[in-house]
Scaffold this active site. Structure first.
Site, mmCIF file in Angstrom:
data_model
loop_
_atom_site.group_PDB
_atom_site.id
_atom_site.type_symbol
_atom_site.label_atom_id
_atom_site.label_comp_id
_atom_site.label_asym_id
_atom_site.label_seq_id
_atom_site.Cartn_x
_atom_site.Cartn_y
_atom_site.Cartn_z
ATOM 1 N N HIS A 75 -7.329 12.095 -12.741
ATOM 2 C CA HIS A 75 -6.441 10.945 -12.482
ATOM 3 C C HIS A 75 -6.649 9.862 -13.539
ATOM 4 O O HIS A 75 -7.683 9.195 -13.561
ATOM 5 C CB HIS A 75 -6.711 10.370 -11.083
ATOM 6 C CG HIS A 75 -5.748 9.295 -10.697
ATOM 7 N ND1 HIS A 75 -4.846 9.441 -9.661
ATOM 8 C CD2 HIS A 75 -5.516 8.059 -11.209
ATOM 9 C CE1 HIS A 75 -4.115 8.337 -9.558
ATOM 10 N NE2 HIS A 75 -4.511 7.481 -10.496
ATOM 11 N N HIS A 84 -4.410 6.959 -16.470
ATOM 12 C CA HIS A 84 -3.170 6.294 -16.911
ATOM 13 C C HIS A 84 -3.240 6.100 -18.419
ATOM 14 O O HIS A 84 -3.728 5.081 -18.896
ATOM 15 C CB HIS A 84 -3.003 4.945 -16.203
ATOM 16 C CG HIS A 84 -2.786 5.075 -14.739
ATOM 17 N ND1 HIS A 84 -1.531 5.062 -14.168
ATOM 18 C CD2 HIS A 84 -3.663 5.282 -13.722
ATOM 19 C CE1 HIS A 84 -1.645 5.236 -12.851
ATOM 20 N NE2 HIS A 84 -2.933 5.369 -12.562
ATOM 21 N N GLN A 109 5.791 3.558 -10.914
ATOM 22 C CA GLN A 109 4.832 2.476 -10.635
ATOM 23 C C GLN A 109 5.399 1.404 -9.694
ATOM 24 O O GLN A 109 4.694 0.882 -8.848
ATOM 25 C CB GLN A 109 4.410 1.824 -11.962
ATOM 26 C CG GLN A 109 3.583 0.554 -11.848
ATOM 27 C CD GLN A 109 2.147 0.809 -11.445
ATOM 28 O OE1 GLN A 109 1.334 1.258 -12.232
ATOM 29 N NE2 GLN A 109 1.819 0.525 -10.184
ATOM 30 N N HIS A 117 -0.119 8.481 -5.832
ATOM 31 C CA HIS A 117 -0.959 7.354 -5.462
ATOM 32 C C HIS A 117 -0.654 7.130 -3.984
ATOM 33 O O HIS A 117 0.491 6.842 -3.629
ATOM 34 C CB HIS A 117 -0.570 6.118 -6.251
ATOM 35 C CG HIS A 117 -1.046 6.130 -7.675
ATOM 36 N ND1 HIS A 117 -0.598 7.037 -8.588
ATOM 37 C CD2 HIS A 117 -1.949 5.329 -8.315
ATOM 38 C CE1 HIS A 117 -1.212 6.797 -9.750
ATOM 39 N NE2 HIS A 117 -2.034 5.781 -9.614
ATOM 40 N N GLU A 121 -3.276 3.363 -1.403
ATOM 41 C CA GLU A 121 -4.260 2.633 -2.218
ATOM 42 C C GLU A 121 -4.277 1.180 -1.755
ATOM 43 O O GLU A 121 -3.730 0.284 -2.401
ATOM 44 C CB GLU A 121 -3.930 2.720 -3.718
ATOM 45 C CG GLU A 121 -5.060 2.130 -4.576
ATOM 46 C CD GLU A 121 -4.761 2.125 -6.069
ATOM 47 O OE1 GLU A 121 -3.645 2.516 -6.460
ATOM 48 O OE2 GLU A 121 -5.636 1.712 -6.844
ATOM 49 N N ASP A 132 -9.203 7.012 -13.789
ATOM 50 C CA ASP A 132 -8.078 6.139 -13.446
ATOM 51 C C ASP A 132 -7.719 5.192 -14.598
ATOM 52 O O ASP A 132 -6.605 5.230 -15.102
ATOM 53 C CB ASP A 132 -8.367 5.357 -12.162
ATOM 54 C CG ASP A 132 -7.103 4.781 -11.508
ATOM 55 O OD1 ASP A 132 -5.997 5.082 -11.978
ATOM 56 O OD2 ASP A 132 -7.235 4.041 -10.518
HETATM 57 FE FE FE2 Z 1 -3.935 5.400 -10.665
#
Ligand code: FE2
Length: 423
Positions: A55, A57, A150, A208, A211, A307
């Protein structure tokens, strides 16, 4: 290439690994090297399959400070900050930062990364950039891309259309962010839409999911339901799942078997979860990481992800999955011998399973991808964030580092130390 006298993560010692044509041709004790073959003495140190980050970005990485630093340190300010940065992104800068990060990754023995890529920018600039990077790094790193809305696939205009365009262009996995939609109902609807889209296209899902510190967030239940309903067993992943930390224990006792039954994988992101969650608490402050030992005990596959590295959400990091494993171990209090080994698995084999890397592992016939660590076993590797002495991809050395040691000048004491226990 013949590697001799290696220790493997499963505890086998004095193992030789013979590499031919970029694949593992033989693995066992006292193998003979064909004439003229390069022989590398592992000297009893740990030979592991490469690290896998389940995971990440990569579109945001190494952008720390652009256009400003996250003052509150919260997830929501990070998302707002990323929104400020997005219009200023250029493809060239995205590609350069991603390539720089991939260099760091290779040097750390991290040879497979699943990266989410934001699809809420109508230009799909980041998608185009990372598709380019995926091809560029293919000889030395497996980069898997997730179409990540996102700003919410329902909440953000054009997001669903953009997500489909990204998949059309070759993005590998369907992403989502149900807890960021306007309502719980919209969140549940987004999970349904995205799972159906993945089923139609024969793709994996990685969302996701929950979270937050909200004990009543229930999107993982919905995700497991649709995975089961659509026959996506083993192809669906819930990332973060931090709300599970705060959920009612009785409810979790019902949820875990449902996740297991649906074959849903879980990903915790220890460095980021411990940093971003519990921000609304005074004391005691919740840790926010999902229930890793309990998920594992229920038979659910758990990977750890990095992440973020130097981006709007997290100012630190250096592509070191052993740092990730160490933080996961501490936050989850996984301190038994078996549990510390599970933390090593979470950044290697478990995450490889999440990505569906069929060619992964130290077995005859698999790709000759591995890393030689300056450690005797996985626990020592985590303790020392061990130096990657040698990183090998398809039988070729792609990175190496000098062993870590300090030269000492103390009367009557050893001349050097490397922090390994001398008995
Ligand atoms: Fe993430």
């Amino acid at each position: 290439m013949l590697i001799t006298n290696a220790t493997l993560p499963d505890g086998r010692t004095h193992i030789d690994v013979l590499v031919q044509g970029g694949r593992i041709a033989a693995l066992g004790a006292k193998l003979a090297a064909p004439e003229g073959m390069q022989v590398i003495d592992a000297a009893g140190q740990l030979l592991s399959p490469p690290f896998v980050d389940a995971h990440f970005h990569m579109d945001a990485t190494l952008s720390y400070g652009l256009p400003r630093v996250n003052a509150s340190g919260t997830l929501l300010e990070g998302i707002a900050l990323w929104g400020e940065l997005k219009p200023q992104l250029t493809q060239q800068a995205l590609v350069e930062r991603a390539l720089q990060y991939c260099d760091w990754a290779v040097a750390r023995g991290l040879l497979a990364i699943r990266s989410h890529v934001d699809v809420c920018d109508d230009r799909l600039l980041a998608v185009e950039a990372l598709l380019h990077v995926r091809e560029r790094v293919k000889p030395y790193l497996d980069l898997q891309l997730v179409a990540f809305p996102q700003d919410g696939v329902l909440r953000s205009p054009n997001a669903l259309a953009n997500l489909k365009r990204a998949l059309d262009q070759g993005v590998d996995v369907v992403g989502g962010i149900p807890h960021f939609e306007r309502t719980m109902a919209d969140g549940a609807q987004s999970v349904k839409i995205l799972c159906e889209l993945a089923a139609e296209r024969g793709l994996r899902v990685d969302m996701h999911c929950d979270e937050s510190d909200d004990p009543l967030s229930r999107h993982i239940e919905t995700l497991a339901f649709h995975a089961q309903r659509l026959g996506l067993h083993g192809r669906v992943t819930g990332s973060h799942l931090t709300s599970m930390h705060s959920m009612d224990n009785y409810y979790v006792s019902k949820l875990l078997p449902l996740m297991r039954e649906a074959g849903v994988h879980a990903i915790a992101n220890p460095l980021i979860n411990i940093t971003l969650q519990g921000r609304h608490d005074t004391y005691p402050k919740r840790r926010g990481m999902t229930r890793v030992p309990e998920l594992l005990a229920a038979g659910i596959n758990v990977g750890f992800g990095h992440d973020c590295v130097m981006d709007p959400w997290y100012s630190l990091g250096s592509a070191d999955m052993l740092e990730v494993a160490a933080m996961g171990l501490h936050v989850a209090q996984m301190t038994s011998q078996a549990q510390m080994r599970q933390c090593f698995d979470a950044v290697t084999v478990n995450s490889a399973k999440i990505l569906g890397l069929d060619d992964y592992g130290l077995e005859v016939g698999k790709a000759a991808d591995f890393v030689l660590l300056q450690a005797g076993d996985p626990i020592e590797a985590i303790r020392l964030r061990a130096t990657r002495l040698l990183v090998v991809r398809r039988g070729q050395v792609v990175a190496c580092s000098a062993p870590a040691k300090s030269v000492m000048s103390l009367p009557g004491r050893p001349v050097s130390v490397d922090f390994r226990l001398q008995r």
